[in-house]
Structure formats: structure tokens, C-alpha cells
Design a protein around this motif. Structure first.
Motif, PDB file in Angstrom:
ATOM      1  N   ILE A 114       1.492  -8.688  11.149  1.00 13.94           N
ATOM      2  CA  ILE A 114       1.163  -7.332  11.517  1.00 13.94           C
ATOM      3  C   ILE A 114       0.822  -7.557  12.988  1.00 13.94           C
ATOM      4  CG2 ILE A 114      -0.607  -5.774  11.389  1.00 13.94           C
ATOM      5  CD1 ILE A 114      -0.746  -6.451   8.430  1.00 13.94           C
ATOM      6  N   ARG A 115       1.342  -6.534  13.777  1.00 11.96           N
ATOM      7  CA  ARG A 115       0.869  -6.791  15.099  1.00 11.96           C
ATOM      8  C   ARG A 115       0.229  -5.257  15.623  1.00 11.96           C
ATOM      9  NH1 ARG A 115       4.292  -8.697  20.388  1.00 11.96           N
ATOM     10  NH2 ARG A 115       2.694  -8.086  21.852  1.00 11.96           N
ATOM     11  N   SER A 116      -0.899  -5.173  16.195  1.00 12.19           N
ATOM     12  CA  SER A 116      -1.512  -3.966  16.521  1.00 12.19           C
ATOM     13  C   SER A 116      -1.349  -2.844  15.527  1.00 12.19           C
ATOM     14  CB  SER A 116      -0.845  -3.321  17.926  1.00 12.19           C
ATOM     15  OG  SER A 116      -0.947  -4.349  18.882  1.00 12.19           O
ATOM     16  N   GLY A 117      -1.711  -2.914  14.229  1.00 11.13           N
ATOM     17  CA  GLY A 117      -1.749  -2.106  13.099  1.00 11.13           C
ATOM     18  C   GLY A 117      -0.359  -1.788  12.534  1.00 11.13           C
ATOM     19  N   ARG A 118       0.478  -2.528  13.008  1.00 12.20           N
ATOM     20  CA  ARG A 118       2.050  -2.190  12.439  1.00 12.20           C
ATOM     21  C   ARG A 118       2.717  -3.425  11.831  1.00 12.20           C
ATOM     22  NH1 ARG A 118       4.794   2.077  16.897  1.00 12.20           N
ATOM     23  NH2 ARG A 118       3.329   3.492  16.442  1.00 12.20           N
ATOM     24  N   PHE A 119       3.170  -3.175  10.543  1.00 14.90           N
ATOM     25  CA  PHE A 119       3.823  -4.199  10.032  1.00 14.90           C
ATOM     26  C   PHE A 119       5.172  -4.690  10.782  1.00 14.90           C
ATOM     27  CE2 PHE A 119       1.672  -2.071   6.409  1.00 14.90           C
ATOM     28  CZ  PHE A 119       1.295  -3.134   5.796  1.00 14.90           C
ATOM     29  N   CYS A 120       5.560  -6.001  10.636  1.00 12.08           N
ATOM     30  CA  CYS A 120       6.731  -6.659  11.526  1.00 12.08           C
ATOM     31  C   CYS A 120       7.751  -6.783  10.244  1.00 12.08           C
ATOM     32  CB  CYS A 120       6.342  -7.740  12.097  1.00 12.08           C
ATOM     33  SG  CYS A 120       5.082  -7.685  13.561  1.00 12.08           S
ATOM     34  N   ASP A 121       8.094  -5.775   9.774  1.00 11.15           N
ATOM     35  CA  ASP A 121       8.896  -5.934   8.461  1.00 11.15           C
ATOM     36  C   ASP A 121      10.187  -6.865   8.690  1.00 11.15           C
ATOM     37  OD1 ASP A 121       7.851  -3.732   7.106  1.00 11.15           O
ATOM     38  OD2 ASP A 121       8.583  -2.412   8.325  1.00 11.15           O
ATOM     39  N   ARG A 131       4.335  -6.120   1.642  1.00 11.63           N
ATOM     40  CA  ARG A 131       3.148  -5.091   2.263  1.00 11.63           C
ATOM     41  C   ARG A 131       1.968  -5.435   1.387  1.00 11.63           C
ATOM     42  NH1 ARG A 131       4.710   0.004   5.626  1.00 11.63           N
ATOM     43  NH2 ARG A 131       6.527  -1.028   6.815  1.00 11.63           N
ATOM     44  N   SER A 147      -4.394  -0.120  10.116  1.00 10.53           N
ATOM     45  CA  SER A 147      -4.721   0.191  11.514  1.00 10.53           C
ATOM     46  C   SER A 147      -5.830  -0.610  12.157  1.00 10.53           C
ATOM     47  CB  SER A 147      -5.068   1.821  11.474  1.00 10.53           C
ATOM     48  OG  SER A 147      -6.248   1.781  10.838  1.00 10.53           O
TER      49      SER A 147
END
Length: 168
Positions: A114-121, A131, A147
């Protein structure tokens, strides 16, 4: 056939006192030797396990078991095997600290999930992390929502580290 089964049944429960005494004596000596070797090799041998350390730990347990239960393995041979495994682990750790290319070959790199509140799928699929598992790690660290997370990192030992965004 019935008589043969009865004899085998007895041997499964008890063979002789010599085997029991050997197991107890060799077990105490092999266990003490393993403890001494682990103390000599340092904390690194017992640290959080990466894949290589896990293999060494399992191999140590398997070797100790073989020493205890296989009469064909003399105590000296077992001690040599335990010493070899610990020496190899020490050599790999020693070389890893001094040679980056070698360290990369034997140890996995941490992965950002996760980077800056977003999943690195893409990274999560590659590492086979869902997730739900990622969010479980966030909650375990006191977070409530993705977030709030600046970074979620899958460490080389398999643990998940959470870095929360600064709250203003």
C-alpha cells in the motif's frame, strides 16, 4: 500371519531398554550440543526468520530428530551435522552482510503493498496477499481505513509493517 502381527505389535510398543537408554543419553548430549552451538552462533540464528533461516531451523530439527531416533547415526556424526548447518547459516549471514549481490540472492526484498492510501494490486498479486489480509495488518496496527496508511510493507521475513500517514 496372526503370530507375525503380534510380534510386530509388541515391537511397535517396546523393543528393548538399550534403545531407550541410547535415545535418552544421545538426546541429552545432542540437545546440549545444539544449545551450545546456537549460543556460539549468536542471536542471528534465532532472529525473525526469512526463508533461508526457516530452512536452516527445520533442518536443525530434522537432524536432531535423526540423531535421537536412528541408531545408525553416531553422536559424533550428528554433532558434525548440526555444526555444519549452523556454520553454513553463519557463513551465509556473514557473506550477506558484506556482499549485497549475495544477500539479494538468498534473501527476498521487502515489497510495498500500500502506498499513500492505495493498494498496489500488482505487487499484492505477485506476493499472494489479499486486500483482506492487508487490512487485517492495518487494523492490528491500530488503523481503521486504508486512507490512513502511508505504506504497508511485506518484509523479507513475511511480516507486514504499517506506516501511517501523519495526522494533522
Amino acid at each position: 500371519m496372526t503370530k507375525g502381527f503380534a510380534l510386530n505389535w509388541k515391537n511397535m510398543l517396546f523393543q528393548d531398554w538399550e534403545g531407550i537408554v541410547r535415545t535418552l543419553m544421545v538426546g541429552v548430549l545432542a540437545y546440549a550440543t545444539l544449545i551450545v552451538f546456537l549460543r556460539i552462533s549468536g542471536k542471528r540464528t534465532l532472529a525473525k526468520l526469512n526463508a533461508f533461516d526457516l530452512v536452516v531451523t527445520v533442518a536443525l530439527g530434522s537432524t536432531l530428530s535423526a540423531i535421537l531416533l536412528q541408531e545408525s547415526i553416531a553422536l559424533a556424526e550428528g554433532v558434525a551435522a548440526l555444526g555444519l548447518l549452523i556454520a553454513m547459516q553463519f557463513l551465509v549471514a556473514f557473506t550477506s552482510v558484506r556482499w549485497t549481490a549475495f544477500a539479494k540472492a538468498v534473501r527476498s526484498e521487502p515489497t510495498l503493498l500500500i502506498r499513500s492510501g492505495r493498494f498496489c494490486d500488482k505487487a499484492m498479486r505477485r506476493e499472494r496477499i489479499t486486500r483482506d489480509e492487508a487490512m487485517s495488518a492495518v487494523r492490528d496496527s491500530g488503523g481503521r481505513d486504508v486512507s490512513e496508511v502511508e505504506a504497508l510493507i511485506l518484509e523479507s521475513d513475511g511480516s507486514l509493517s504499517v506506516v501511517f500517514a501523519t495526522r494533522g
